[in-house]
Design a protein around this motif. Structure first.
Motif, PDB file in Angstrom:
ATOM      1  N   THR A  75      47.028 -10.580  39.172  1.00  0.00           N
ATOM      2  CA  THR A  75      47.947  -9.513  38.750  1.00  0.00           C
ATOM      3  C   THR A  75      49.381 -10.142  38.308  1.00  0.00           C
TER       4      THR A  75
ATOM      5  N   THR B  40      53.232  -8.702  37.250  1.00  0.00           N
ATOM      6  CA  THR B  40      54.204  -7.601  37.131  1.00  0.00           C
ATOM      7  C   THR B  40      55.403  -8.117  36.571  1.00  0.00           C
TER       8      THR B  40
ATOM      9  N   ARG C  99      52.512  -5.680  32.088  1.00  0.00           N
ATOM     10  CA  ARG C  99      51.428  -5.662  33.058  1.00  0.00           C
ATOM     11  C   ARG C  99      50.270  -6.474  32.921  1.00  0.00           C
TER      12      ARG C  99
ATOM     13  N   ARG D 277      52.811   1.312  37.848  1.00  0.00           N
ATOM     14  CA  ARG D 277      52.533   0.427  38.878  1.00  0.00           C
ATOM     15  C   ARG D 277      51.310   0.948  39.709  1.00  0.00           C
ATOM     16  N   GLU D 278      51.337   2.419  39.694  1.00  0.00           N
ATOM     17  CA  GLU D 278      50.260   2.721  40.293  1.00  0.00           C
ATOM     18  C   GLU D 278      49.082   2.774  39.674  1.00  0.00           C
TER      19      GLU D 278
ATOM     20  N   MET E 240      48.286   0.068  37.635  1.00  0.00           N
ATOM     21  CA  MET E 240      47.978  -1.186  37.842  1.00  0.00           C
ATOM     22  C   MET E 240      47.339  -1.325  39.044  1.00  0.00           C
ATOM     23  N   GLU E 241      47.811  -0.840  40.192  1.00  0.00           N
ATOM     24  CA  GLU E 241      47.109  -1.150  41.554  1.00  0.00           C
ATOM     25  C   GLU E 241      45.793  -0.687  41.619  1.00  0.00           C
TER      26      GLU E 241
ATOM     27  N   ALA F 257      43.583  -2.849  39.478  1.00  0.00           N
ATOM     28  CA  ALA F 257      43.309  -4.135  40.232  1.00  0.00           C
ATOM     29  C   ALA F 257      42.377  -3.819  41.535  1.00  0.00           C
ATOM     30  N   GLU F 258      42.560  -2.702  42.029  1.00  0.00           N
ATOM     31  CA  GLU F 258      41.641  -2.402  43.332  1.00  0.00           C
ATOM     32  C   GLU F 258      40.147  -2.383  42.714  1.00  0.00           C
TER      33      GLU F 258
END
Length: 202
Positions: free
Chosen positions: A51, A53, A58, A132-133, A135-136, A139-140
């Protein structure tokens, strides 16, 4: 048995032993040479998710790297979530926030040179289009997948390796079965409706 016959027998036995030793030495040298040949082209394939940032972008993706000294010939790419095989990555792609740029590289049948790194797939968004949330969460979701790769050297010695959710060292296998389809390439064949131009929705 006369002395002459005994001498001839000893000479004959010595000749047989010498021949056997010569054959063994030739075989052993051949074995060593083959091991040296295989070692000189030994591929070590690694795959990792990433990932990014960056202040402006992103990005999430998967990279393949050959850390060995010979080309890695990729024969199959299979994806699993736990013990269940994933037949398509399209549902995972469609769950991503819209507005991304997407790049991919067909991997099945590809040779990765020593020291070469390839972006197998990459999704990127301008920073204002993905929080960002989000993206997280993405990614999860993708990080729960495991990729299993079967690859071979130019001498047809083959290995399995796993990466992403589970990582394992390469395991030697007898052979690889070539995948009929490339699951990564399959991501490019169908676009989700919200990403199609208006004329394609008519």
């Amino acid at each position: 048995m006369g002395t002459g016959n005994k001498v001839e027998m000893v000479i004959a036995v010595c000749a047989v032993v010498t021949s056997a030793l010569a054959v063994f030495i030739a075989w052993d040298q051949g074995r060593v040479m083959r091991a040296q040949q295989h070692g000189s082209v030994y591929p070590v394939l690694q795959l990792n998710g990433y990932t990014s940032t960056d202040p402006e972008v992103r990005e999430i993706g998967v990279v393949f790297r050959n850390s060995g000294v010979g080309p890695a010939l990729i024969e199959s790419v299979d994806v699993f979530r736990g013990d269940e095989q994933v037949e398509s990555l399209i549902p995972y792609r469609d769950a991503l926030p819209a507005g991304y740029s997407f790049s991919w590289t067909s991997m099945v049948g590809r040779a990765i040179a020593p020291g070469e790194t390839l972006d197998a797939l990459s999704f990127s968004w301008p920073v204002g289009q993905m929080s960002r949330e989000e993206m997280e969460a993405a990614a999860e979701d993708w990080g729960g997948l495991t990729m299993k790769i079967c690859y071979c050297s130019v001498f047809k010695r083959c290995w399995n390796v796993e990466g992403l959710a589970q990582n394992s060292p390469a395991e030697r296998v007898k052979s690889c079965k070539r995948s009929e389809q490339d699951i990564i390439e399959g991501l490019s064949t169908v676009k989700r409706a919200q990403d199609l131009p208006n004329q394609e929705l008519e």
